[in-house]
Scaffold this active site. Structure first.
Site, mmCIF file in Angstrom:
data_model
loop_
_atom_site.group_PDB
_atom_site.id
_atom_site.type_symbol
_atom_site.label_atom_id
_atom_site.label_comp_id
_atom_site.label_asym_id
_atom_site.label_seq_id
_atom_site.Cartn_x
_atom_site.Cartn_y
_atom_site.Cartn_z
ATOM 1 C CG ASP A 306 -10.124 -15.220 5.208
ATOM 2 O OD1 ASP A 306 -10.831 -16.254 5.152
ATOM 3 O OD2 ASP A 306 -10.569 -14.100 5.486
ATOM 4 N NE ARG A 309 -8.659 -11.954 0.596
ATOM 5 C CZ ARG A 309 -7.687 -12.263 -0.261
ATOM 6 N NH1 ARG A 309 -7.280 -13.522 -0.389
ATOM 7 N NH2 ARG A 309 -7.142 -11.331 -1.012
ATOM 8 N N GLY A 333 -6.837 -3.663 -7.570
ATOM 9 C CA GLY A 333 -6.111 -3.946 -6.340
ATOM 10 C C GLY A 333 -5.612 -5.373 -6.355
ATOM 11 C CG ASP A 355 -2.007 -3.174 -5.897
ATOM 12 O OD1 ASP A 355 -2.637 -4.151 -5.443
ATOM 13 O OD2 ASP A 355 -1.598 -2.250 -5.179
ATOM 14 C CB SER A 357 0.687 -1.472 -3.068
ATOM 15 O OG SER A 357 1.658 -2.111 -2.265
ATOM 16 C CB ILE A 383 -8.728 2.141 -10.305
ATOM 17 C CG1 ILE A 383 -9.461 1.449 -11.462
ATOM 18 C CG2 ILE A 383 -9.705 2.732 -9.300
ATOM 19 C CD1 ILE A 383 -8.590 0.609 -12.341
ATOM 20 C CD GLU A 384 -9.684 6.054 -7.523
ATOM 21 O OE1 GLU A 384 -10.377 5.544 -6.626
ATOM 22 O OE2 GLU A 384 -8.467 5.807 -7.679
ATOM 23 C CD GLU A 398 -10.260 -9.020 -0.111
ATOM 24 O OE1 GLU A 398 -11.001 -8.044 0.193
ATOM 25 O OE2 GLU A 398 -9.231 -9.300 0.502
ATOM 26 C CD GLU A 407 -8.212 -1.256 4.521
ATOM 27 O OE1 GLU A 407 -7.146 -1.366 5.147
ATOM 28 O OE2 GLU A 407 -8.603 -2.086 3.682
ATOM 29 C CG HIS A 567 -8.801 -11.195 6.612
ATOM 30 N ND1 HIS A 567 -9.431 -11.715 5.506
ATOM 31 C CD2 HIS A 567 -8.561 -9.892 6.305
ATOM 32 C CE1 HIS A 567 -9.551 -10.788 4.576
ATOM 33 N NE2 HIS A 567 -9.044 -9.677 5.037
#
Length: 633
Positions: A306, A309, A333, A355, A357, A383-384, A398, A407, A567
């Site tokens: 994208d 973006r 993220g 992140d 993930s 992050i919390e 992003e 989300e 996207h």
């Protein structure tokens, strides 16, 4: 917690046999608890899902333990740890004591090192490794409770070695209870061993005194073993329950929720919650499904492709290198690490990339491959919850989803802002705006409703039920837009609160020509500013306006060329029956947007409207008012 088992009790063969049997059973339990790392059909079966039917399995033994860093295999766990100390500069047992690591942190540490050995090139050549402060994020990450290596005997034998060392130290010092031994059980119960009658024996020779001393130590250690066996039974019961809850119950619950419709009381409770302006919640992601969805390369390739973006972020960072130079940047993220590397290349002194993930492991390699490892530090976690070493000057992220708020990642960015942004710091992007308009494109109505009128010659009218409640994410042609475009939510990221992300907004759309309205359309615009100040509502997103106000930005609205599409596409709210209107007619209404009660990353949406026609005689009293509900899942 610690599940210690005293080994080598010397009081009789029966105790040795009992200890051996328990050790074998524990190996079986650990093997089952750890190796079910992939979901399968059997995991939904009654036996597999309860985890309450484990039985002893005889004849099973764990393979010889393997080094944490390299491929060498040793006959015992002690020899593995000795090798790790001498060849790789890492003393596991000493590290446990130094940082007071509990049982679960020790499990995570072993699995973390196993994973590094598999994924990090040259890790087997490590000659000096250690924890910095015992606060490393992976020590609290339950993903590392899953075994990296099947039947990894180190996962349970490290406790035995430490207990053997403790028992050996006690024997060497010649200590024994003066009147009784006191042991604290995990449930708080105090267990005591009374002084043995052997102590009343009078010894006459040095040999007798030595034998009696050995007998008393053996008796004490046997009692300790019994206490520790009970201790371990309780802790492994707790551990297997914890693993079950972490990795299986969430999947089962999610499956059940997808199969059971909401009751009217649940719907009413959700509506009440949505009207409560004080209700603030950070999204809860059961089973880490949201984060797991970003673990694969294909979704990141889609986002990187994208160009609107990616180049939007790149251009802001590269065209404003003066505000990045020498600064500390937080990337929330971080994904593949692309924004972090933009910031590092623009001159940031330090970039903290976060992140939750698995993609972060690939980001680590991307950063190493491009030589930014001295500037960019990666942290895995939410992050919390995560701890960072310092405040930051700039937060980049992003985070945008469909219809901007789907989300709910903005919630996390705002938490990062409140926790880590230094006074005077800025967010990039600094502002977003949700816009609302209407289109005459009937293709979405045809695809959603008319399709079921003739499916290979059969009518399937029942399939139409509630089909229009789901908002459609797709591209719409700009020439089909028939009304003006209005802002229904303005989000200044520097100041907006999480509670402000659920909103109710009035709108008024006016027809620009004689036509029909078949669908309402929502999308968002994004701005990057150098100082984080609010963008006035009269400032648009065109290239001319951005240049005039020295800003960067982009739109996700309807565009004429493929190169300008994003996207995120647009979000359509399709009407069951088109509204036939004349130029100048107006649609006045209220738009409601709030997080879903069961899944805060999803959106529940409502559009209430009425038609105000210039020609009152042409009013359609049936179709001129509506209360429509939609959702984004």
């Amino acid at each position: 917690m610690s599940s210690r088992i005293l080994q080598g009790a010397t009081a009789g063969s029966s105790s040795n046999a009992a200890s051996a049997a328990f050790t074998e059973r524990r190996q079986s339990i650990i093997s089952q608890a750890y190796t079910q790392s992939e979901y399968s059909e059997s995991e939904f079966g009654e036996q597999d899902n309860t985890w309450d039917d484990w039985e002893d399995e005889e004849g099973m033994s764990a393979p010889d333990p393997k080094c944490l860093f390299c491929a060498q295999i040793f006959p015992s766990a002690r020899e593995v740890f000795t090798h790790c100390t001498s060849s790789h500069g890492f003393d596991f047992l000493r590290t446990r004591r130094q940082f007071d690591l509990d049982f679960y942190q020790s499990i995570r540490l072993i699995n973390y090192l196993r994973k590094q050995a598999l994924e990090v090139q040259g890790f087997d050549q490590t000659q000096a490794w250690g924890l910095k402060d015992g606060q490393e994020p992976f020590l609290g990450n339950d993903e590392y409770l899953r075994p990296v290596m099947e039947d990894d005997s180190l996962l349970f034998e490290f406790e035995d070695l430490e207990i053997e060392d403790d028992a050996g130290d006690s024997a060497d010092q010649g200590t024994r209870p003066e009147h009784e031994a006191v042991f604290m059980m995990p449930n708080g119960e105090v267990k005591k061993m009374q002084r043995s009658s052997w102590e009343e024996i009078e010894t006459t020779t040095e040999l007798e005194r030595k034998l009696l001393k050995q007998l008393l130590h053996a008796e004490e250690r046997l009692f300790s073993t019994e206490v520790q066996l009970q201790n371990t039974e309780m802790q492994f019961q707790e551990y297997r329950t914890r693993v079950k809850e972490s990795f299986f119950d969430t999947l089962e619950d999610a499956t059940a929720r997808s199969m059971v419709s909401q009751t009217p009381s649940q719907v009413a409770a959700e509506e009440k919650e949505s009207r409560d302006p004080t209700a603030v919640s950070v999204p809860h992601d059961e089973g880490n499904y949201y984060f797991n969805s970003y673990a694969h390369s294909d979704i990141h390739q889609q986002m990187l492709n994208d160009r609107v973006r990616t180049e939007g972020y790149r251009d802001f960072i590269y065209e404003n290198k003066d505000i990045f130079k020498g600064k500390t940047v937080l990337d929330v993220g971080c994904g593949t690490g692309i924004l972090s590397m933009f910031a590092a290349k623009a001159g940031a002194t330090k970039v903290l990339s976060v992140d939750n993930s698995d993609i972060i492991e690939k980001a680590r390699k991307n950063i190493l491959e491009n030589g930014f490892q001295d500037v960019i530090t990666l942290y895995r976690g939410k992050i919390e919850e995560i701890k960072l070493p310092c405040k930051v000057d700039i937060i980049i992220s992003e985070w945008m989803g469909y219809f901007l708020l789907y989300e709910a990642m903005l919630d996390s960015v705002l938490v990062a802002r409140d926790r880590f942004l230094a006074p005077g710091g800025i967010l990039a992007p600094s502002q977003t705006r949700i816009l609302f308009t209407a289109s005459s494109d009937e293709s979405f109505l045809n695809d959603s409703i008319d399709y079921w009128n003739d499916v290979y010659g059969f009518k399937m009218s029942t399939m139409k039920e509630n089909v229009l409640r789901e908002a459609v994410v797709d591209f719409i042609s700009p020439e089909t837009i028939v009304t003006n475009t209005v802002t229904i939510k303005d989000l200044p990221h520097q100041t907006i609160a999480i509670s402000g992300l659920d909103f109710v907004s009035d709108f008024e759309l006016e027809m620009q020509r004689d036509d029909n309205i078949s669908t309402f359309v929502g999308y968002f615009d994004t701005w990057f500013t150098r100082d984080g100040k609010d963008v006035p509502l009269d400032v648009g997103i065109s290239k001319e306006e951005l240049k005039e106000h020295e800003m960067n930005g982009f739109t996700t609205g309807p565009v004429y060329t493929r190169s300008e599409e994003t996207h995120w596409k647009q979000t359509m709210f399709v009407l069951e029956k088109p509204l036939e209107l004349k130029k100048g007619d107006k649609v006045k209404g209220t738009f409601y947007c709030h997080k879903n009660g069961n899944n805060p990353r999803a959106l529940d949406l409502k559009i209430m409207y009425e038609i105000v026609r210039l020609d009152k005689t042409n009013a359609d009293t049936v179709n001129d008012k509506a209360d429509l509900t939609f959702y984004l899942r």
